[in-house]
Design a protein around this motif. Sequence first.
Motif, PDB file in Angstrom:
ATOM      1  N   ASN A 210       0.845  -1.190   0.000  1.00  0.00           N
ATOM      2  CA  ASN A 210       0.000   0.000   0.000  1.00  0.00           C
ATOM      3  C   ASN A 210       0.885   1.247   0.000  1.00  0.00           C
ATOM      4  OD1 ASN A 210      -1.918   2.018   0.486  1.00  0.00           O
ATOM      5  ND2 ASN A 210      -3.203   0.623   1.674  1.00  0.00           N
ATOM      6  N   LYS A 211       1.361   1.623  -1.176  1.00  0.00           N
ATOM      7  CA  LYS A 211       2.322   2.724  -1.289  1.00  0.00           C
ATOM      8  C   LYS A 211       1.733   4.070  -0.906  1.00  0.00           C
ATOM      9  CE  LYS A 211       5.376  -0.176  -2.725  1.00  0.00           C
ATOM     10  NZ  LYS A 211       6.355  -0.690  -1.723  1.00  0.00           N
ATOM     11  N   LEU A 212       0.443   4.233  -1.100  1.00  0.00           N
ATOM     12  CA  LEU A 212      -0.181   5.498  -0.730  1.00  0.00           C
ATOM     13  C   LEU A 212      -0.100   5.711   0.773  1.00  0.00           C
ATOM     14  CD1 LEU A 212      -1.860   8.035  -1.157  1.00  0.00           C
ATOM     15  CD2 LEU A 212      -3.917   6.605  -1.255  1.00  0.00           C
ATOM     16  N   VAL A 213      -0.440   4.693   1.554  1.00  0.00           N
ATOM     17  CA  VAL A 213      -0.372   4.819   3.010  1.00  0.00           C
ATOM     18  C   VAL A 213       1.075   4.997   3.464  1.00  0.00           C
ATOM     19  CG1 VAL A 213      -0.811   3.629   5.202  1.00  0.00           C
ATOM     20  CG2 VAL A 213      -2.524   3.561   3.384  1.00  0.00           C
ATOM     21  N   VAL A 214       2.001   4.266   2.833  1.00  0.00           N
ATOM     22  CA  VAL A 214       3.421   4.425   3.178  1.00  0.00           C
ATOM     23  C   VAL A 214       3.851   5.874   2.982  1.00  0.00           C
ATOM     24  CG1 VAL A 214       5.784   3.836   2.485  1.00  0.00           C
ATOM     25  CG2 VAL A 214       4.069   2.032   2.699  1.00  0.00           C
ATOM     26  N   SER A 215       3.420   6.500   1.894  1.00  0.00           N
ATOM     27  CA  SER A 215       3.853   7.867   1.597  1.00  0.00           C
ATOM     28  C   SER A 215       3.334   8.887   2.604  1.00  0.00           C
ATOM     29  CB  SER A 215       3.438   8.270   0.173  1.00  0.00           C
ATOM     30  OG  SER A 215       2.048   8.524   0.083  1.00  0.00           O
ATOM     31  N   LEU A 216       2.234   8.558   3.289  1.00  0.00           N
ATOM     32  CA  LEU A 216       1.744   9.457   4.342  1.00  0.00           C
ATOM     33  C   LEU A 216       2.722   9.524   5.501  1.00  0.00           C
ATOM     34  CD1 LEU A 216      -2.023   8.391   4.588  1.00  0.00           C
ATOM     35  CD2 LEU A 216      -1.128  10.493   3.593  1.00  0.00           C
ATOM     36  N   ILE A 217       3.396   8.374   5.776  1.00  0.00           N
ATOM     37  CA  ILE A 217       4.273   8.257   6.936  1.00  0.00           C
ATOM     38  C   ILE A 217       5.729   8.480   6.561  1.00  0.00           C
ATOM     39  CG2 ILE A 217       4.880   6.766   8.906  1.00  0.00           C
ATOM     40  CD1 ILE A 217       1.868   7.300   8.585  1.00  0.00           C
ATOM     41  N   SER A 218       6.105   8.098   5.345  1.00  0.00           N
ATOM     42  CA  SER A 218       7.518   8.130   4.963  1.00  0.00           C
ATOM     43  C   SER A 218       7.680   8.500   3.498  1.00  0.00           C
ATOM     44  CB  SER A 218       8.146   6.754   5.229  1.00  0.00           C
ATOM     45  OG  SER A 218       9.511   6.767   4.926  1.00  0.00           O
ATOM     46  N   SER A 219       7.996   9.762   3.266  1.00  0.00           N
ATOM     47  CA  SER A 219       8.276  10.252   1.916  1.00  0.00           C
ATOM     48  C   SER A 219       9.022  11.566   2.094  1.00  0.00           C
ATOM     49  CB  SER A 219       6.976  10.447   1.122  1.00  0.00           C
ATOM     50  OG  SER A 219       6.190  11.466   1.706  1.00  0.00           O
ATOM     51  N   GLN A 220       9.209  12.289   1.009  1.00  0.00           N
ATOM     52  CA  GLN A 220       9.918  13.568   1.143  1.00  0.00           C
ATOM     53  C   GLN A 220       8.996  14.700   1.596  1.00  0.00           C
ATOM     54  OE1 GLN A 220      13.590  14.283  -1.215  1.00  0.00           O
ATOM     55  NE2 GLN A 220      12.608  12.978  -2.729  1.00  0.00           N
ATOM     56  N   ILE A 221       7.706  14.410   1.667  1.00  0.00           N
ATOM     57  CA  ILE A 221       6.775  15.378   2.280  1.00  0.00           C
ATOM     58  C   ILE A 221       5.723  14.562   3.021  1.00  0.00           C
ATOM     59  CG2 ILE A 221       5.442  15.610   0.123  1.00  0.00           C
ATOM     60  CD1 ILE A 221       5.012  18.619   1.058  1.00  0.00           C
ATOM     61  N   ASP A 222       6.089  14.115   4.219  1.00  0.00           N
ATOM     62  CA  ASP A 222       5.218  13.222   4.983  1.00  0.00           C
ATOM     63  C   ASP A 222       4.847  13.851   6.325  1.00  0.00           C
ATOM     64  OD1 ASP A 222       7.396  12.874   6.736  1.00  0.00           O
ATOM     65  OD2 ASP A 222       8.119  11.123   5.653  1.00  0.00           O
ATOM     66  N   ALA A 223       3.943  13.186   7.024  1.00  0.00           N
ATOM     67  CA  ALA A 223       3.457  13.703   8.307  1.00  0.00           C
ATOM     68  C   ALA A 223       4.565  13.731   9.347  1.00  0.00           C
ATOM     69  CB  ALA A 223       2.291  12.845   8.791  1.00  0.00           C
ATOM     70  N   ASP A 224       5.479  12.762   9.300  1.00  0.00           N
ATOM     71  CA  ASP A 224       6.599  12.704  10.236  1.00  0.00           C
ATOM     72  C   ASP A 224       7.454  13.957  10.129  1.00  0.00           C
ATOM     73  OD1 ASP A 224       8.589  11.823  11.979  1.00  0.00           O
ATOM     74  OD2 ASP A 224       9.566  10.569  10.485  1.00  0.00           O
ATOM     75  N   ARG A 225       7.886  14.282   8.923  1.00  0.00           N
ATOM     76  CA  ARG A 225       8.746  15.460   8.734  1.00  0.00           C
ATOM     77  C   ARG A 225       8.013  16.749   9.070  1.00  0.00           C
ATOM     78  NH1 ARG A 225      12.742  14.423   3.577  1.00  0.00           N
ATOM     79  NH2 ARG A 225      12.945  12.174   3.812  1.00  0.00           N
ATOM     80  N   MET A 226       6.763  16.828   8.651  1.00  0.00           N
ATOM     81  CA  MET A 226       6.024  18.064   8.911  1.00  0.00           C
ATOM     82  C   MET A 226       5.890  18.321  10.404  1.00  0.00           C
ATOM     83  SD  MET A 226       3.152  18.484   5.933  1.00  0.00           S
ATOM     84  CE  MET A 226       2.552  16.807   5.787  1.00  0.00           C
ATOM     85  N   ASP A 227       5.603  17.265  11.173  1.00  0.00           N
ATOM     86  CA  ASP A 227       5.473  17.479  12.616  1.00  0.00           C
ATOM     87  C   ASP A 227       6.805  17.800  13.258  1.00  0.00           C
ATOM     88  OD1 ASP A 227       3.683  17.199  15.159  1.00  0.00           O
ATOM     89  OD2 ASP A 227       5.540  16.120  15.611  1.00  0.00           O
ATOM     90  N   TYR A 228       7.869  17.053  12.944  1.00  0.00           N
ATOM     91  CA  TYR A 228       9.104  17.321  13.685  1.00  0.00           C
ATOM     92  C   TYR A 228       9.705  18.676  13.326  1.00  0.00           C
ATOM     93  CZ  TYR A 228      12.447  15.363  10.057  1.00  0.00           C
ATOM     94  OH  TYR A 228      13.199  15.103   8.947  1.00  0.00           O
ATOM     95  N   LEU A 229       9.516  19.158  12.094  1.00  0.00           N
ATOM     96  CA  LEU A 229      10.021  20.493  11.764  1.00  0.00           C
ATOM     97  C   LEU A 229       9.300  21.561  12.592  1.00  0.00           C
ATOM     98  CD1 LEU A 229      10.406  20.302   7.880  1.00  0.00           C
ATOM     99  CD2 LEU A 229      12.231  20.308   9.595  1.00  0.00           C
TER     100      LEU A 229
END
Length: 430
Positions: free
Chosen positions: A157-176
């Motif tokens: 499920n690449k779409l769900v993966v991209s929500l968590i891990s990509s170059q613009i994902d929820a992880d990066r947005m929150d930690y920044l």
Amino acid sequence: MVMNEQLNEEKVFKDPVHRYIHVRDQLIWELIGTKEFQRLRRIRQLGTTYLTFHGAEHSRFSHSLGVYEIVRRIIDIFQDRPAWNNKDRLLSLCAALLHDVGHGPFSHSFEKVFHLDHEDFTRGIILGDTEINLILRKMGNDFPKKVADVIAKTSDNKLVVSLISSQIDADRMDYLLRDAYFTGVSYGQFDIERILRVMRPREDQVVIKQSGMHAVEDYIMSRYQMYWQIYFHPVTRSAEVILTKILHRAKHLKESGYQFKLQPVHFYSLFAGNVTLTDYLKLDEAVVLYYFQIWQEEEDAILQDLCRRFMNRNLFKYVEFNPNLQMNEWRELYETFKEAGIDPDYYLVVDSSSDLPYDFYRPGEEGERLPIHLLKPSGELRELSRESEVVEAISGKKRTDHKLYYPKDLINDLTKNRDAKEKIKQILND
């Protein structure tokens, strides 16, 4: 399989970054309450950065809640869009919440010393004999593996993966945003509301409407600035160097048969290289700092000194270092340190940091990154750096920085060996 139930009343966490974090699912509420997730309260998000930016005391617990909240909001935006399957909602939320559950104390520094990978422990916690696994299996015996596969980026499920891990994902947005808030800087600020509004689901990844390109440019430049101004700050790296050397010294002493005043029982399996999940989950930063506090009184002069430096923030100084041009100088310093009675294996350290702020797709390369795609009004997808001159200017450009760390106070105290003292200062231009 038991279907996910909704809470009778929505639970909210007050959050300084997102204002409120909303929990409506019984499953999510139960996962937050597990001992494995609560452990994240005792692990700082930014490791030793609190010794540079005193406000950086926030935890991986708060970050994990923040990533969950961003994914929850994205899913609300995706509702009723053709490419989004709402059956993936709970999978996405669980993966977002649990993506960092395997982090250990002082995270990356700890991993380097003991050759660990927090992602392995994340998978172990989700799939092992844990409270988290027990709760996830309420959604089916295969559900824990589905969550673990999303976090490990091995899910179909690449779409769900991209929500968590990509170059613009929820992880990066929150930690920044979170790291900028708690360090008190403005570098990490970007318009998250705008980015969330222009996100669109596609079959294999999240894409961005072309009208949101400038908000994404701002996000990428914010990330670039945060890495060099905060994450790779030389003072923080000095603290990491000392932390790393403390752990190396303790491991060496244990292997040499040294008798500690307080036996490091929590580290035994780490020193032996056979740490179990049970051992790992007993470790947090409170435990590590307790040992460091006690080791300030150890008989071993190096362990004692390094622990006192870390606990009292008496950090190493640093100079710029070019390993391609200055290795002869480093070798000369190494020998001079030994002559002066300062162990260079613990007190002369080259530390390197590097970052790649954005990269386009390079098929087959190790660690290949899916690019950010812009969705044009015609429906065509265009890779971001082909449309943005700002992003094109930094695409694929890896920046590396090297520093040489040393204890200036010990060098200044070399009153009985003035020749070594002057030689060291001359090489360091100090």
